[in-house]
Motif scaffolding. Sequence first.
Motif, mmCIF file in Angstrom:
data_model
loop_
_atom_site.group_PDB
_atom_site.id
_atom_site.type_symbol
_atom_site.label_atom_id
_atom_site.label_comp_id
_atom_site.label_asym_id
_atom_site.label_seq_id
_atom_site.Cartn_x
_atom_site.Cartn_y
_atom_site.Cartn_z
ATOM 1 N N ILE A 10 60.341 -47.958 -102.652
ATOM 2 C CA ILE A 10 58.932 -48.146 -103.025
ATOM 3 C C ILE A 10 58.441 -46.843 -103.633
ATOM 4 O O ILE A 10 58.627 -45.760 -103.056
ATOM 5 C CB ILE A 10 58.083 -48.558 -101.805
ATOM 6 C CG1 ILE A 10 58.601 -49.909 -101.278
ATOM 7 C CG2 ILE A 10 56.606 -48.652 -102.193
ATOM 8 C CD1 ILE A 10 57.884 -50.415 -100.059
ATOM 9 N N VAL A 11 57.839 -46.973 -104.804
ATOM 10 C CA VAL A 11 57.412 -45.821 -105.587
ATOM 11 C C VAL A 11 55.901 -45.861 -105.767
ATOM 12 O O VAL A 11 55.335 -46.900 -106.103
ATOM 13 C CB VAL A 11 58.102 -45.835 -106.971
ATOM 14 C CG1 VAL A 11 57.575 -44.739 -107.866
ATOM 15 C CG2 VAL A 11 59.605 -45.729 -106.821
ATOM 16 N N GLU A 12 55.264 -44.729 -105.529
ATOM 17 C CA GLU A 12 53.854 -44.553 -105.885
ATOM 18 C C GLU A 12 53.839 -44.026 -107.310
ATOM 19 O O GLU A 12 54.364 -42.943 -107.579
ATOM 20 C CB GLU A 12 53.188 -43.561 -104.933
ATOM 21 C CG GLU A 12 51.722 -43.384 -105.182
ATOM 22 C CD GLU A 12 51.057 -42.442 -104.179
ATOM 23 O OE1 GLU A 12 49.905 -42.074 -104.435
ATOM 24 O OE2 GLU A 12 51.680 -42.088 -103.175
ATOM 25 N N VAL A 13 53.300 -44.797 -108.220
ATOM 26 C CA VAL A 13 53.336 -44.458 -109.642
ATOM 27 C C VAL A 13 52.477 -43.235 -109.903
ATOM 28 O O VAL A 13 51.343 -43.143 -109.440
ATOM 29 C CB VAL A 13 52.857 -45.656 -110.494
ATOM 30 C CG1 VAL A 13 52.820 -45.296 -111.970
ATOM 31 C CG2 VAL A 13 53.749 -46.860 -110.252
ATOM 32 N N LEU A 14 53.050 -42.272 -110.643
ATOM 33 C CA LEU A 14 52.312 -41.071 -111.031
ATOM 34 C C LEU A 14 51.754 -41.311 -112.424
ATOM 35 O O LEU A 14 52.501 -41.473 -113.381
ATOM 36 C CB LEU A 14 53.235 -39.848 -111.050
ATOM 37 C CG LEU A 14 53.881 -39.484 -109.718
ATOM 38 C CD1 LEU A 14 54.823 -38.308 -109.904
ATOM 39 C CD2 LEU A 14 52.826 -39.163 -108.681
ATOM 40 N N TYR A 69 60.320 -51.128 -117.783
ATOM 41 C CA TYR A 69 59.814 -52.423 -117.329
ATOM 42 C C TYR A 69 60.505 -52.897 -116.059
ATOM 43 O O TYR A 69 60.577 -54.088 -115.789
ATOM 44 C CB TYR A 69 59.939 -53.461 -118.450
ATOM 45 C CG TYR A 69 59.105 -53.073 -119.643
ATOM 46 C CD1 TYR A 69 57.724 -53.182 -119.597
ATOM 47 C CD2 TYR A 69 59.686 -52.554 -120.791
ATOM 48 C CE1 TYR A 69 56.941 -52.798 -120.673
ATOM 49 C CE2 TYR A 69 58.910 -52.170 -121.873
ATOM 50 C CZ TYR A 69 57.540 -52.297 -121.806
ATOM 51 O OH TYR A 69 56.762 -51.915 -122.867
ATOM 52 N N ALA A 70 61.003 -51.968 -115.257
ATOM 53 C CA ALA A 70 61.728 -52.314 -114.034
ATOM 54 C C ALA A 70 60.765 -52.543 -112.868
ATOM 55 O O ALA A 70 59.630 -52.080 -112.862
ATOM 56 C CB ALA A 70 62.691 -51.189 -113.683
ATOM 57 N N GLY A 71 61.253 -53.254 -111.875
ATOM 58 C CA GLY A 71 60.538 -53.392 -110.621
ATOM 59 C C GLY A 71 59.425 -54.413 -110.612
ATOM 60 O O GLY A 71 59.141 -55.074 -111.602
ATOM 61 N N ASP A 80 48.362 -49.152 -105.433
ATOM 62 C CA ASP A 80 49.367 -49.820 -106.260
ATOM 63 C C ASP A 80 50.713 -49.133 -106.096
ATOM 64 O O ASP A 80 50.805 -47.895 -106.145
ATOM 65 C CB ASP A 80 48.959 -49.778 -107.737
ATOM 66 C CG ASP A 80 47.727 -50.622 -108.007
ATOM 67 O OD1 ASP A 80 47.604 -51.690 -107.386
ATOM 68 O OD2 ASP A 80 46.901 -50.209 -108.839
ATOM 69 N N TYR A 81 51.742 -49.947 -105.894
ATOM 70 C CA TYR A 81 53.101 -49.448 -105.742
ATOM 71 C C TYR A 81 54.026 -50.242 -106.645
ATOM 72 O O TYR A 81 53.682 -51.310 -107.132
ATOM 73 C CB TYR A 81 53.584 -49.599 -104.295
ATOM 74 C CG TYR A 81 52.790 -48.798 -103.295
ATOM 75 C CD1 TYR A 81 53.024 -47.446 -103.113
ATOM 76 C CD2 TYR A 81 51.792 -49.395 -102.536
ATOM 77 C CE1 TYR A 81 52.293 -46.707 -102.193
ATOM 78 C CE2 TYR A 81 51.058 -48.668 -101.612
ATOM 79 C CZ TYR A 81 51.316 -47.323 -101.450
ATOM 80 O OH TYR A 81 50.592 -46.602 -100.541
ATOM 81 N N LEU A 82 55.222 -49.725 -106.813
ATOM 82 C CA LEU A 82 56.268 -50.393 -107.562
ATOM 83 C C LEU A 82 57.485 -50.492 -106.647
ATOM 84 O O LEU A 82 57.878 -49.503 -106.026
ATOM 85 C CB LEU A 82 56.603 -49.563 -108.800
ATOM 86 C CG LEU A 82 57.393 -50.193 -109.919
ATOM 87 C CD1 LEU A 82 56.692 -51.429 -110.461
ATOM 88 C CD2 LEU A 82 57.585 -49.199 -111.035
ATOM 89 N N VAL A 83 58.056 -51.696 -106.520
ATOM 90 C CA VAL A 83 59.264 -51.897 -105.723
ATOM 91 C C VAL A 83 60.426 -52.018 -106.704
ATOM 92 O O VAL A 83 60.424 -52.886 -107.582
ATOM 93 C CB VAL A 83 59.163 -53.159 -104.849
ATOM 94 C CG1 VAL A 83 60.439 -53.341 -104.034
ATOM 95 C CG2 VAL A 83 57.951 -53.074 -103.923
ATOM 96 N N LEU A 84 61.395 -51.110 -106.569
ATOM 97 C CA LEU A 84 62.521 -51.035 -107.498
ATOM 98 C C LEU A 84 63.844 -51.125 -106.759
ATOM 99 O O LEU A 84 63.952 -50.678 -105.613
ATOM 100 C CB LEU A 84 62.513 -49.683 -108.234
ATOM 101 C CG LEU A 84 61.331 -49.328 -109.087
ATOM 102 C CD1 LEU A 84 61.244 -47.833 -109.279
ATOM 103 C CD2 LEU A 84 61.468 -50.012 -110.422
#
Length: 94
Positions: A10-14, A69-71, A80-84
């Motif tokens: 899980i990434v917190e988008v910068l 365009y991943a995750g 907001d998070y991104l799951v990759l």
Amino acid sequence: MLKPLGDRVIVEVLEDQEETVGGIVLANNAKEKPQSGKIVAVGEGALSPEGKRLPVAVKVGDVVMYDKYAGSEVKYEGKDYLVLHEKDLMAIAE
């Protein structure tokens, strides 16, 4: 907190605020989609065909670059998070 499964992270988008040389701030829809973020959670790793856990190459706190365009985007507790998948990560910024 969210806990990813398998080889997911899980990434917190910068998001950098983009300005032109003249000091004009660009609207969100005029910006490129961010491609870097900070790891906030890491799964246990994928299973090998023999049933052993394969370690994930990143850890919480790492700043990573990922495919454009991943995750999957998720919202959790107002953030907001991104799951990759680990395979979508390209580099660790050191």
